[in-house]
Write a protein that holds these residues in place. Structure first.
Motif, PDB file in Angstrom:
ATOM      1  N   GLU A  34       0.828  -1.223   0.000  1.00 35.95           N
ATOM      2  CA  GLU A  34       0.000   0.000   0.000  1.00 35.95           C
ATOM      3  C   GLU A  34       0.854   1.261   0.000  1.00 35.95           C
ATOM      4  OE1 GLU A  34      -4.039   1.577   0.176  1.00 35.95           O
ATOM      5  OE2 GLU A  34      -3.312  -0.483   0.007  1.00 35.95           O
ATOM      6  N   ASN A  57      -4.189  13.603   1.226  1.00 29.56           N
ATOM      7  CA  ASN A  57      -4.863  14.129   2.417  1.00 29.56           C
ATOM      8  C   ASN A  57      -4.344  15.543   2.697  1.00 29.56           C
ATOM      9  OD1 ASN A  57      -6.095  14.643   4.838  1.00 29.56           O
ATOM     10  ND2 ASN A  57      -5.520  12.706   5.801  1.00 29.56           N
ATOM     11  N   CYS A  68      -8.388  -5.182   5.640  1.00 31.34           N
ATOM     12  CA  CYS A  68      -7.628  -4.254   6.479  1.00 31.34           C
ATOM     13  C   CYS A  68      -8.058  -2.834   6.121  1.00 31.34           C
ATOM     14  CB  CYS A  68      -6.121  -4.420   6.258  1.00 31.34           C
ATOM     15  SG  CYS A  68      -5.142  -3.342   7.333  1.00 31.34           S
ATOM     16  N   THR A 105      -6.976   0.085   6.627  1.00 35.92           N
ATOM     17  CA  THR A 105      -5.979   1.078   6.227  1.00 35.92           C
ATOM     18  C   THR A 105      -5.160   0.647   5.009  1.00 35.92           C
ATOM     19  OG1 THR A 105      -4.413   0.144   7.848  1.00 35.92           O
ATOM     20  CG2 THR A 105      -5.780   2.018   8.553  1.00 35.92           C
TER      21      THR A 105
END
Length: 279
Positions: free
Chosen positions: A91, A97, A156, A158
């Motif tokens: 990932e 963000n 998961c 995240t």
């Protein structure tokens, strides 16, 4: 046993282990990896006693790159019996963000490109080549062994893009892998829990190791070895930290809600079957 194999991500980790296992069975290997120096090092190790391995630089997310390498493997070997789409990454930040930003940024879907699209490219190359070949001594035109993850059926929160990619690979194997035996081809996937590779940091692996939560890489290699000449197809094998006690565990797909749902999918199967027949 003998034959020829094509492996993506064979320069290190699981791919390297699979290459070593295959050579022990007199199977010649072609390693496709973006780390060409690492791939060449593995090739040199495998070729100490005889010429059993070769390699090429490949970007698995690029069709032309994979097609070029796969074509080279076919030219070198004459046929391909085993294909292993193993290359993958972990990932990364996908959705920026930054509340102060103006406008919108495109998400980074590199993980999806490599862990899903790259696998689909490898599978496509394998199936097209297998269809041109006569069955080998084991009665198969060829076999595909995918590496997915337990994130292919667990979730998961995240790791959303990685989880989505691995869910897709599991879905591909559970669906297409049940059709392919009609063409004398098999496809299975091994879904390990966390293995110490170069996909994450040493500190992360050390944390898991302290709690005995790392999964032994041998579990993946052993399971691929057992599948070499098996007719099994469309199955998902979970490899966990307790592999030495549990072994490889077959994870079954979701049960149908009721007989109506099951019948619907029987109809869907026959509706989709012509999509895979010779033109």
């Amino acid at each position: 046993m003998s034959g020829f194999a094509y492996i993506t991500g064979g320069a290190s980790g699981i791919g390297r282990g699979v290459a070593q296992m295959l050579v022990k069975h007199n199977i010649k290997v072609f390693i496709a990896d973006r780390d060409i120096d690492g791939a060449q090092k593995v090739v040199d190790e495998l070729n100490k006693d005889s010429q059993v391995a070769s390699c090429a630089h490949v970007d698995v997310a690029n069709w032309n790159s994979q097609a070029k390498a796969f074509s080279q493997a076919v030219a070198d070997f004459g046929r391909i019996d085993y294909v292993y789409p193993i290359a993958g990454i972990g990932e990364r930040v996908s959705i920026p963000n930054d509340p102060s930003a103006t406008g919108f940024e495109m998400p980074d879907l590199t993980v999806l490109d490599i862990d899903l699209t790259g696998v689909l490219y490898t599978v496509s190359l394998a199936v097209q080549q297998f269809r041109k070949q006569q069955p080998g001594k084991n009665g198969l035109r060829g076999s595909i062994g995918c590496v997915a993850s337990v994130c292919g059926f667990y979730c998961c929160p995240t790791l959303p893009i990685y989880t989505a990619a691995k869910h897709a690979v599991v879905g591909l194997v559970r669906s297409y892998g049940k059709y392919l035996p009609e063409e004398k081809i098999t496809m299975n996937a091994i879904c390990p829990n966390v293995i110490r590779t170069n996909i994450s940091t040493g500190a992360f692996y050390d944390t898991l190791e302290k709690e005995n939560l790392l999964t032994p890489i041998e579990g993946v290699i052993d399971t691929f070895e057992k599948l070499l000449d098996e007719q099994t197809s469309g199955e998902i094998f979970e490899i966990g930290p307790n592999y030495k006690q549990q072994g490889a565990v077959v994870r079954k797909a979701q049960e149908y809600l009721d007989k109506e749902s099951q019948r619907t999918f029987e109809v869907l199967y026959h509706r989709g079957r012509p999509l895979h027949q010779p033109r």
